[in-house]
Design a protein around this motif. Structure first.
Motif, PDB file in Angstrom:
ATOM      1  N   GLY A  57      -1.206   9.358 -16.873  1.00  0.00           N
ATOM      2  CA  GLY A  57      -0.744  10.326 -15.755  1.00  0.00           C
ATOM      3  C   GLY A  57       0.819   9.859 -15.449  1.00  0.00           C
ATOM      4  O   GLY A  57       1.204  10.265 -14.194  1.00  0.00           O
ATOM      5  N   ASP A  58       1.353   9.079 -16.312  1.00  0.00           N
ATOM      6  CA  ASP A  58       3.011   8.721 -15.699  1.00  0.00           C
ATOM      7  C   ASP A  58       3.665   9.768 -15.934  1.00  0.00           C
ATOM      8  O   ASP A  58       4.677  10.075 -15.275  1.00  0.00           O
ATOM      9  CB  ASP A  58       3.298   7.592 -16.649  1.00  0.00           C
ATOM     10  CG  ASP A  58       2.858   6.344 -16.125  1.00  0.00           C
ATOM     11  OD1 ASP A  58       2.158   6.030 -15.047  1.00  0.00           O
ATOM     12  OD2 ASP A  58       2.397   5.424 -17.233  1.00  0.00           O
ATOM     13  N   VAL A  59       3.468  10.692 -16.897  1.00  0.00           N
ATOM     14  CA  VAL A  59       4.186  12.005 -17.222  1.00  0.00           C
ATOM     15  C   VAL A  59       3.069  13.159 -17.375  1.00  0.00           C
ATOM     16  O   VAL A  59       1.831  12.957 -17.715  1.00  0.00           O
ATOM     17  CB  VAL A  59       5.205  12.103 -18.382  1.00  0.00           C
ATOM     18  CG1 VAL A  59       6.339  10.775 -18.067  1.00  0.00           C
ATOM     19  CG2 VAL A  59       4.649  11.841 -19.674  1.00  0.00           C
ATOM     20  N   ALA A  60       3.641  14.262 -17.081  1.00  0.00           N
ATOM     21  CA  ALA A  60       2.925  15.588 -17.309  1.00  0.00           C
ATOM     22  C   ALA A  60       2.790  15.924 -18.817  1.00  0.00           C
ATOM     23  O   ALA A  60       1.860  16.253 -19.505  1.00  0.00           O
ATOM     24  CB  ALA A  60       3.123  16.656 -16.736  1.00  0.00           C
ATOM     25  N   GLY A  61       4.382  15.927 -19.316  1.00  0.00           N
ATOM     26  CA  GLY A  61       4.243  16.253 -20.837  1.00  0.00           C
ATOM     27  C   GLY A  61       5.712  15.489 -21.062  1.00  0.00           C
ATOM     28  O   GLY A  61       6.481  15.346 -20.608  1.00  0.00           O
ATOM     29  N   VAL A  62       5.692  15.249 -22.305  1.00  0.00           N
ATOM     30  CA  VAL A  62       6.944  14.588 -23.149  1.00  0.00           C
ATOM     31  C   VAL A  62       6.942  15.039 -24.676  1.00  0.00           C
ATOM     32  O   VAL A  62       5.947  15.162 -25.254  1.00  0.00           O
ATOM     33  CB  VAL A  62       6.735  13.141 -22.957  1.00  0.00           C
ATOM     34  CG1 VAL A  62       5.594  12.521 -23.673  1.00  0.00           C
ATOM     35  CG2 VAL A  62       8.160  12.127 -23.389  1.00  0.00           C
ATOM     36  N   SER A  63       8.336  14.961 -25.207  1.00  0.00           N
ATOM     37  CA  SER A  63       8.504  15.597 -26.418  1.00  0.00           C
ATOM     38  C   SER A  63       9.638  14.657 -26.999  1.00  0.00           C
ATOM     39  O   SER A  63      10.391  14.183 -26.331  1.00  0.00           O
ATOM     40  CB  SER A  63       8.706  16.833 -26.688  1.00  0.00           C
ATOM     41  OG  SER A  63       9.653  17.235 -25.999  1.00  0.00           O
ATOM     42  N   ALA A  64       9.535  14.717 -28.390  1.00  0.00           N
ATOM     43  CA  ALA A  64      10.479  13.707 -29.106  1.00  0.00           C
ATOM     44  C   ALA A  64      11.018  13.984 -30.412  1.00  0.00           C
ATOM     45  O   ALA A  64      10.103  14.835 -31.262  1.00  0.00           O
ATOM     46  CB  ALA A  64      10.412  12.089 -29.020  1.00  0.00           C
ATOM     47  N   LEU A  65      12.165  14.233 -30.810  1.00  0.00           N
ATOM     48  CA  LEU A  65      12.484  14.443 -32.317  1.00  0.00           C
ATOM     49  C   LEU A  65      13.550  13.328 -32.599  1.00  0.00           C
ATOM     50  O   LEU A  65      14.457  12.906 -31.942  1.00  0.00           O
ATOM     51  CB  LEU A  65      13.333  15.732 -32.173  1.00  0.00           C
ATOM     52  CG  LEU A  65      13.899  16.281 -33.316  1.00  0.00           C
ATOM     53  CD1 LEU A  65      12.761  16.753 -34.301  1.00  0.00           C
ATOM     54  CD2 LEU A  65      14.657  17.637 -33.222  1.00  0.00           C
TER      55      LEU A  65
END
Length: 772
Positions: free
Chosen positions: A394-402
């Protein structure tokens, strides 16, 4: 931080006027150099007493192509070969570096008469070296003996080795304060220049030694070395200066000297070890080192000028690693610079016979040279686990990486939700607010105009923006509450606004000044850039230009400068000259209504860990309509692939898929540290790691010293955004990474640290430098 306290930082205002691997007429390969000490038998050391990823899932590891695998095996087996077995010069045929042997490695045998100069050359050939670096100390009385010189040249030809460099010691100080002594040194060096030409050697290494303080030696060296270099140029020979005692052991000082000698194409010999700039005996050698320059920072500073590299080793552990320096980090710096000349091997230890020590040094160099795969299957698993963990907790709602490596996509992952209330998942085409990751785009725009000759970095800013002609510097408030100000000691320059040393106030409890800036409302969306500049030019600076690093409005002023120099609105300029040519169609100030369903929400994380979604109409206010303000310091939105396109252009030194945005020399200039060590007040910049600052990028100068420090590679350049977004460019590994999230306040959860650690793997402590 380096311990250098002189006023010189690197001298990046003009890129070196020659390619990194300079080649004289005739196409001869650029040389390299070893390092040696003073005449006689002084102590040896200067310091001695692609797998594409799918959302949240793992893929099969990417295997090395057959040729890469073959090269890897060749390096591996060569590193494990018996130390005194015959060698063949095959490395360069397989795309690796060429190695030359430094004559000083056999200095004892040469001084004792057990080995002649001819024996040394033949031995180098037998050991499989392609080149040798001669030291004048071993034939000091034969500088004008043509028969000897011709015979030595013929011996090299018979042995199949190239004479790559002649290293000169004991010929007087070219930086002597006494003009008579300096003239005598120039004459002695000219005699050795004739010998260098007779031997057919393309480069001569000299020392920048003299008496006096740093500036005195610098000025005298410009005169002495400049005269020598002018004569060398006429003979097609390049003069190289090594970090080799005294002031020259400071990367900042030596690059300042090189910049002042740029018209003569004087280069450097970057030595792995010579970084002691003060000793308790006050001499160049001996005694205890009391002030040392950081070797990683220094090597990074010298490599843009390098015509030679001295790969030096002293002692090895049971795994064949040097015990006092990190060869992997040093070779990262070499590769990142694009250097492709000879690597000079020099063993200066006492524990092994010279030949065995030389073989171990070369084996370690061969093992350290190949670019290591960074993002293989283990890294993919680490990244997945790390990012998914931040969502799960629950530290972030959403995250992405490339992540791209060597031109190929090697990782993509997206976890959680972009809009928790709407139930929209985080996806590859999710649009986010990149905030300060707008700044590097602005920097690229400005440096396109630099390439066009519109300005120089050290020009006064008021030459182009007259609203900054009458600046004042804040000196506190008087009894009546009015601000006291003085005229600045020097003009505010363009360089100042590219590296955040302008003095523009950006928050903090500063009586009088804080209220004045708040009243000016500089970032009101209804301001144009010109209106903002007019207001800013009437406000006092917080400090003298160039004396502190203080983040803030500087890049918005860059955007104004782009408008004035180009004659175009800033947003139109970046669209025409950067975004459209690169196909970055989804990097914009305004998100159209048709794309709002892909626009990520923003989130605030409270001190107790509670995550709250901010109202979209509040969080997205700047990007829902076109405003008069088109800031250079924030405001753009983008997608993973769009921003990765920008990062890939940078790792390719300004060109991507046939489209050139900047020249390679300009990208190198942007990724070079522009902060002198005298700029000690750096606000929160040290929290980014052991970094300096270039043109709109933080630049990593040294490897991480602790596990808590942000991981990364020396030479990497990067920046991030207020909503905790991040990108970096790692030239040593040809790696680019983009991390997207929309989290306030800025990264209070260690997201950047843990993502970087997932990419690069476990922390590896640096070797200690004791004894060197």
């Amino acid at each position: 931080m380096a311990t250098m306290t002189s006023p010189w930082g690197p001298s990046p205002s003009i890129p070196p006027p020659y390619p990194t691997a300079w080649k004289p007429a005739g196409g001869r390969a650029p040389p390299t150099c070893c390092c040696w000490k003073t005449s006689g038998r002084e102590p040896l050391s200067s310091d001695s007493p692609g797998v594409k990823r799918h959302t949240g899932s793992l893929s099969s590891p990417k295997f090395l192509p057959p040729m890469r695998y073959l090269v890897f095996l060749l390096f591996l087996f060569s590193a494990c070969a018996a130390t005194d077995a015959p060698r063949t010069a095959t490395t360069a045929e397989h795309g690796g570096p060429r190695y030359s042997l430094g004559q000083w490695s056999f200095h004892r045998a040469l001084f004792d008469g057990e080995m002649s100069n001819f024996d040394f050359v033949r031995t180098a050939g037998e050991m499989g070296f392609e080149g040798v670096e001669l030291v004048n100390q071993f034939f000091a009385d034969r500088v004008d003996n043509p028969a000897f010189l011709d015979s030595l040249k013929a011996t090299a030809a018979d042995a199949g080795v190239e004479l790559t460099m002649l290293l000169i010691d004991g010929a007087g100080n070219l930086g002597a304060s006494d003009p008579v002594a300096r003239n005598a040194a120039v004459e002695q060096h000219l005699a050795w220049l004739e010998a260098t030409q007779r031997l057919g050697i393309p480069a001569m290494r000299i020392n920048a030694h003299g008496d006096g303080d740093a500036e005195q030696v610098l000025k005298a060296s410009v005169d002495g070395i400049g005269r020598l270099a002018r004569a060398a140029n006429q003979r097609g020979i390049r003069i190289l200066i090594e970090n080799h005692g005294g002031w020259s052991n400071s990367g900042a000082w030596l690059t300042e000297l090189l910049s002042r000698l740029r018209e003569y194409e004087v280069g450097s010999v970057a030595d792995f070890d010579n970084w002691c700039i003060e000793r308790d005996n006050g001499q160049l050698w001996g005694g205890n080192c009391t002030k040392r320059y950081d070797r990683y920072e220094g090597l990074q500073e010298l490599m843009p000028y390098a015509g030679g590299v001295s790969v030096k080793a002293f002692n090895f552990d049971q795994d064949g690693r040097e015990t006092s320096m990190d060869f992997a980090a040093l070779f990262d710096i070499i590769r990142a610079s694009g250097y492709d000349g000879y690597l000079g091997i020099e063993y200066e230890g006492d524990s092994l016979p010279p030949r065995e020590g030389i073989e171990k040094t070369r084996a370690l160099a061969e093992r350290s040279w190949p670019r290591r795969e960074v993002v293989g299957a283990p890294a993919m698993e680490r990244i997945d686990s790390t990012l998914e963990g931040f969502v799960r907790r629950g530290d972030v709602a959403g995250v992405s990486a490339l992540v791209y490596e060597k031109g190929e996509e090697v990782y993509f992952g997206a976890f959680g939700e972009a809009d928790r209330e709407a139930g929209t998942p985080m996806q590859r085409n999710t649009i986010v607010q990149i905030y300060s990751m707008t700044k590097p785009v602005t920097g690229v725009a400005l440096m396109q105009l630099y390439e066009a000759g519109k300005f120089q970095l050290d020009d006064p800013l008021a030459d182009y923006l007259p609203e900054f002609a009458n600046l004042r510097v804040y000196q506190g408030v008087g009894d009546a509450g009015a601000m006291n100000t003085t005229a600045p000691g020097r003009p505010l320059t363009v360089r100042d606004i590219t590296r955040h040393t302008s003095g523009f106030y950006n928050g903090g409890d500063t009586p009088g000044l804080q209220a004045a800036y708040e009243a000016a409302d500089l970032r009101n969306y209804d301001n144009t850039l010109s209106a903002m500049g007019a207001k800013l030019g009437r406000l006092p600076l917080l400090f003298e230009p160039g004396t502190q690093w203080h983040y803030g409005l500087s890049v918005d002023v860059q955007a104004l400068l782009v408008e004035r120099l180009s004659g175009q609105p800033f947003d139109a300029y970046i669209r025409e000259h950067i975004l459209d040519p690169l196909g970055m169609d989804e990097t914009r100030y305004v998100v159209p209504e048709a794309d709002l369903d892909r626009f990520s929400a923003a989130y605030n994380r409270a001190a107790d860990g509670t995550l709250t979604q901010l109202p979209n109409e509040e969080a997205h206010a700047f990007n829902l309509r076109k405003w008069p303000l088109t800031p250079g310091g924030f405001g753009l939105t983008s997608t993973l692939d769009d921003y990765m396109t920008f990062a890939r252009m940078l790792v390719n030194e300004g060109t991507l898929e046939g489209t050139t945005i900047l020249q390679p020399e300009t990208v190198r200039l942007m990724r070079t540290n522009h902060l002198a060590d005298t700029v000690t007040e750096r606000s929160w910049l040290p929290s980014k790691g052991q970094v300096g600052f270039g043109i709109d990028f933080a630049v990593r100068q040294r490897p991480p010293a602790t596990a808590e420090e942000n991981p990364g590679t020396v030479g990497e350049f990067f920046w991030d955004g207020a909503a905790s977004t991040l990108f970096w460019v790692d030239p040593a590994n040809e790696l680019t990474a983009v991390l997207f999230v929309q989290l306030f306040p800025y990264d209070q959860i260690g997201l950047h640290h843990d993502f970087r650690r997932a990419v690069y793997g476990p922390f590896r402590p640096l070797p200690t430098a004791a004894g060197h």
